[in-house]
Scaffold this active site. Structure first.
Site, mmCIF file in Angstrom:
data_model
loop_
_atom_site.group_PDB
_atom_site.id
_atom_site.type_symbol
_atom_site.label_atom_id
_atom_site.label_comp_id
_atom_site.label_asym_id
_atom_site.label_seq_id
_atom_site.Cartn_x
_atom_site.Cartn_y
_atom_site.Cartn_z
ATOM 1 N N ASP A 1 -70.281 32.388 34.692
ATOM 2 C CA ASP A 1 -70.243 33.135 34.165
ATOM 3 C C ASP A 1 -70.156 34.304 33.556
ATOM 4 O O ASP A 1 -68.457 33.528 32.883
ATOM 5 C CB ASP A 1 -69.538 34.390 35.934
ATOM 6 C CG ASP A 1 -70.045 35.884 35.773
ATOM 7 O OD1 ASP A 1 -70.947 36.072 35.054
ATOM 8 O OD2 ASP A 1 -68.825 36.317 36.192
ATOM 9 N N SER A 2 -69.332 35.231 32.804
ATOM 10 C CA SER A 2 -68.712 35.700 32.293
ATOM 11 C C SER A 2 -67.210 35.530 32.427
ATOM 12 O O SER A 2 -65.993 35.859 32.061
ATOM 13 C CB SER A 2 -68.983 37.440 31.538
ATOM 14 O OG SER A 2 -68.694 38.210 33.003
ATOM 15 N N CYS B 1 -74.819 34.611 36.095
ATOM 16 C CA CYS B 1 -74.694 35.914 35.582
ATOM 17 C C CYS B 1 -75.970 36.759 35.375
ATOM 18 O O CYS B 1 -76.605 36.012 34.611
ATOM 19 C CB CYS B 1 -73.752 35.769 34.387
ATOM 20 S SG CYS B 1 -73.497 37.368 33.507
ATOM 21 N N GLU C 1 -61.575 41.367 37.142
ATOM 22 C CA GLU C 1 -60.897 40.574 35.983
ATOM 23 C C GLU C 1 -59.804 40.708 36.152
ATOM 24 O O GLU C 1 -59.137 39.256 35.907
ATOM 25 C CB GLU C 1 -61.845 40.156 34.282
ATOM 26 C CG GLU C 1 -63.211 39.806 34.762
ATOM 27 C CD GLU C 1 -63.298 38.638 34.393
ATOM 28 O OE1 GLU C 1 -62.338 37.810 34.566
ATOM 29 O OE2 GLU C 1 -64.034 38.279 35.293
ATOM 30 N N CYS D 1 -75.394 43.054 39.793
ATOM 31 C CA CYS D 1 -74.274 42.104 38.791
ATOM 32 C C CYS D 1 -72.824 41.455 39.810
ATOM 33 O O CYS D 1 -72.566 41.803 41.076
ATOM 34 C CB CYS D 1 -73.066 43.489 38.395
ATOM 35 S SG CYS D 1 -71.672 42.392 37.290
ATOM 36 N N HIS E 1 -70.406 40.190 39.856
ATOM 37 C CA HIS E 1 -68.349 40.495 40.266
ATOM 38 C C HIS E 1 -68.761 41.830 40.940
ATOM 39 O O HIS E 1 -67.981 41.859 41.282
ATOM 40 C CB HIS E 1 -67.893 41.025 38.963
ATOM 41 C CG HIS E 1 -68.006 40.406 37.924
ATOM 42 N ND1 HIS E 1 -68.617 40.015 36.796
ATOM 43 C CD2 HIS E 1 -66.450 40.160 37.636
ATOM 44 C CE1 HIS E 1 -67.634 39.086 36.307
ATOM 45 N NE2 HIS E 1 -66.313 39.458 36.144
HETATM 46 N N1 DGL Z 1 -70.932 39.085 36.476
HETATM 47 C C1 DGL Z 1 -71.906 38.991 35.392
HETATM 48 C C2 DGL Z 1 -73.070 40.011 35.681
HETATM 49 O O1 DGL Z 1 -73.376 39.600 36.633
HETATM 50 C C3 DGL Z 1 -70.915 40.679 34.508
HETATM 51 C C4 DGL Z 1 -71.338 41.214 33.550
HETATM 52 C C5 DGL Z 1 -70.138 41.079 32.455
HETATM 53 O O2 DGL Z 1 -69.204 40.441 32.037
HETATM 54 O O3 DGL Z 1 -69.986 42.741 31.816
HETATM 55 O O4 DGL Z 1 -74.341 40.478 35.127
#
Ligand code: DGL
Length: 266
Positions: free
Chosen positions: A9-10, A72, A150, A182, A184
């Site tokens: 993931d990011s 993600c 984060e 998302c 997160h």
């Molecule tokens: N967890 C990512 C998602 O599901 C986060 C997106 C991001 O980094 O902006 O889209």
């Protein structure tokens, strides 16, 4: 097949997906990569996300991963089709749970919180298109939540301020299904629940992705049927405070060492 599954993931959001994967696939081991140095992905260009995703997938392949889960929504929207063509291993992606929400709504109104990149993706557009004559889909880019996650901030004034701004208009519009588009966002579940109360059901894609992953493992004869102790390894491209914090909350510490190694891929 006793090789690990790679999940990325990011940043820390994909841990909410990893949690569901570990529950449904107890005989599998996992390698998780959090690209926290480059988070958020939400406003990045498609090319940037494709390049970042390719670097991470190559790293996970170098660790002998047999399958990749793109935990993600944003990276799935921007890069999964290209990644599937480029790499010769199964890649499972994620998209907002619009379909179940449209099937479950009684009021005919659903809300979706996601990043700009996810809303622009074809997966989201195609699914929404199918239901748009029957269900009003309220979209909201939930700017700021990824940054808070984060930094391991999941409650308090800043969180409530954003959640109120994004959710109250949906509540007023009679939304009864709230889709977290998302990975997160489920980290804010408790704070969200306090706002939505009994009026809205909160839906995310974690369990569905875990089922899909199991299916893909079985179809490809890759599932590990021999019982063994599940091993989890964590890597991040930046400071590990948030990831350590969430790992110790989501996973039973003691089953493994929640040690996060820092690897810079670019
Ligand atoms: N967890 C990512 C998602 O599901 C986060 C997106 C991001 O980094 O902006 O889209």
């Amino acid at each position: 097949m006793n090789k690990p599954i790679g999940v990325f993931d990011s940043g820390v959001g994909g841990l909410t997906v990893l949690k569901e994967l570990t529950k449904l696939l107890p005989n599998e081991s996992f390698v998780y990569f959090a690209d926290s140095a480059n988070a958020p992905y939400g406003n990045k260009s498609k090319t940037e996300i494709v390049n970042l995703s390719a670097n991470i997938i190559e790293f996970l392949i170098s660790l002998d991963c047999k399958l990749i889960v793109v935990a993600c929504n944003t990276a799935t929207a921007a890069a999964i089709n290209i990644m599937r063509k480029k790499y010769n291993l199964p890649i499972v992606g994620l998209e907002p749970a619009v379909k179940p929400a449209c099937l479950l709504t009684k009021t005919g109104h659903i809300g979706v919180l996601a990043t700009k990149g996810t809303f622009l993706g074809n997966h989201f557009k195609n699914t929404s298109e199918k239901y748009k004559d029957y269900v009003k889909i309220h979209l909201q880019v939930a700017k700021g939540l990824v940054e808070l996650a984060e930094n391991a901030i999941f409650e308090g004034e800043k969180v409530d301020e954003l959640l109120f701004k994004y959710i109250i208009p949906m509540k007023n519009a009679n939304v009864d299904q709230l889709v977290l588009g998302c990975t997160h966002y489920p980290l804010f579940y408790d704070a969200m629940l306090a706002i939505v109360g009994d009026n809205m059901k909160i839906i995310h894609s974690g369990e569905a992705v875990a089922r899909r992953t199991k299916d893909v493992l079985m179809i490809n004869k890759m599932i590990n049927s021999i019982q063994h102790v599940q091993k989890l390894s964590f890597f991040a491209s930046k400071d590990t405070t948030a990831i350590n914090n969430i790992v110790s909350k989501l996973f039973k510490v003691g089953d493994f060492y929640p040690y996060v190694e820092i690897i810079k891929l670019i």
